[in-house]
Write an enzyme that holds these catalytic residues in place. Sequence first.
Site, mmCIF file in Angstrom:
data_model
loop_
_atom_site.group_PDB
_atom_site.id
_atom_site.type_symbol
_atom_site.label_atom_id
_atom_site.label_comp_id
_atom_site.label_asym_id
_atom_site.label_seq_id
_atom_site.Cartn_x
_atom_site.Cartn_y
_atom_site.Cartn_z
ATOM 1 C CD GLU A 133 3.479 -4.373 10.878
ATOM 2 O OE1 GLU A 133 3.002 -3.798 11.869
ATOM 3 O OE2 GLU A 133 4.651 -4.206 10.519
ATOM 4 N NE ARG A 146 -2.580 -1.767 3.234
ATOM 5 C CZ ARG A 146 -2.616 -3.097 3.435
ATOM 6 N NH1 ARG A 146 -3.123 -3.891 2.522
ATOM 7 N NH2 ARG A 146 -2.125 -3.619 4.531
#
Length: 228
Positions: free
Chosen positions: A122, A85
């Site tokens: 993450e 992103r």
Amino acid sequence: LRVPCLGPMASSTTAGTSREEYEPDGPIAQRIASVTPYFPYKQIPRFYDIGGFLADPEAFALVIEVLVNRYKDEDLTCICGLDARGFVLGPPVALALKKPFVMLRKKGKMPNAVYGDAYAKEYAGTDVLGIPRGAVKPGDRVLIVDDLVATGGTLTAAIQLVKRLGGHIVECACVVELKFLNARAAVDKLGFSDVKIWALMSEDVLQLDGLADPDIPTDGYVDDGAPH
């Protein structure tokens, strides 16, 4: 806050905008947060969907405007965006500032790359980031851009890779920082306390429940995402 829509490569401020309105969780951040929903996704109760503000040209333009105005006087050499992103947010900023954009891609997705160490993603699993050979040189002033920082795993890998090549990281800029996960501590633990992290929005202002909002079509919604 309603402001005139600027094109996504705008480099000037919206008329009447004060510096305070660019502050994290400030009026402009709240405008962007108002169209950025969260969903239960990939077994995460609040997965923030930047597709919300990307679908709102005014909000998307404001994101780019904030970043451009924050870094226009920093004498950047290049802007590095994180897979994937960061590839959406970084290029319009790079174009507005007339700087090269560099993709930091996951291993196996880019030729002629050099790679960093494996890192914990993450939420689950490991990965490796690569950068085009020669894209960052010693002394280059680098801005790292991503949409969201959570635990700091991916961001730390990017910092390590750029520093290994001799780049000076001006700042890491994210649209969203999940403060409760304390990415700052993870970055510091690996010896990068000199690197600044800045985010426009935190979970404090991101309160749009995608499943509860009647304006967001979610009939038949299922969490079909693999663990992240």
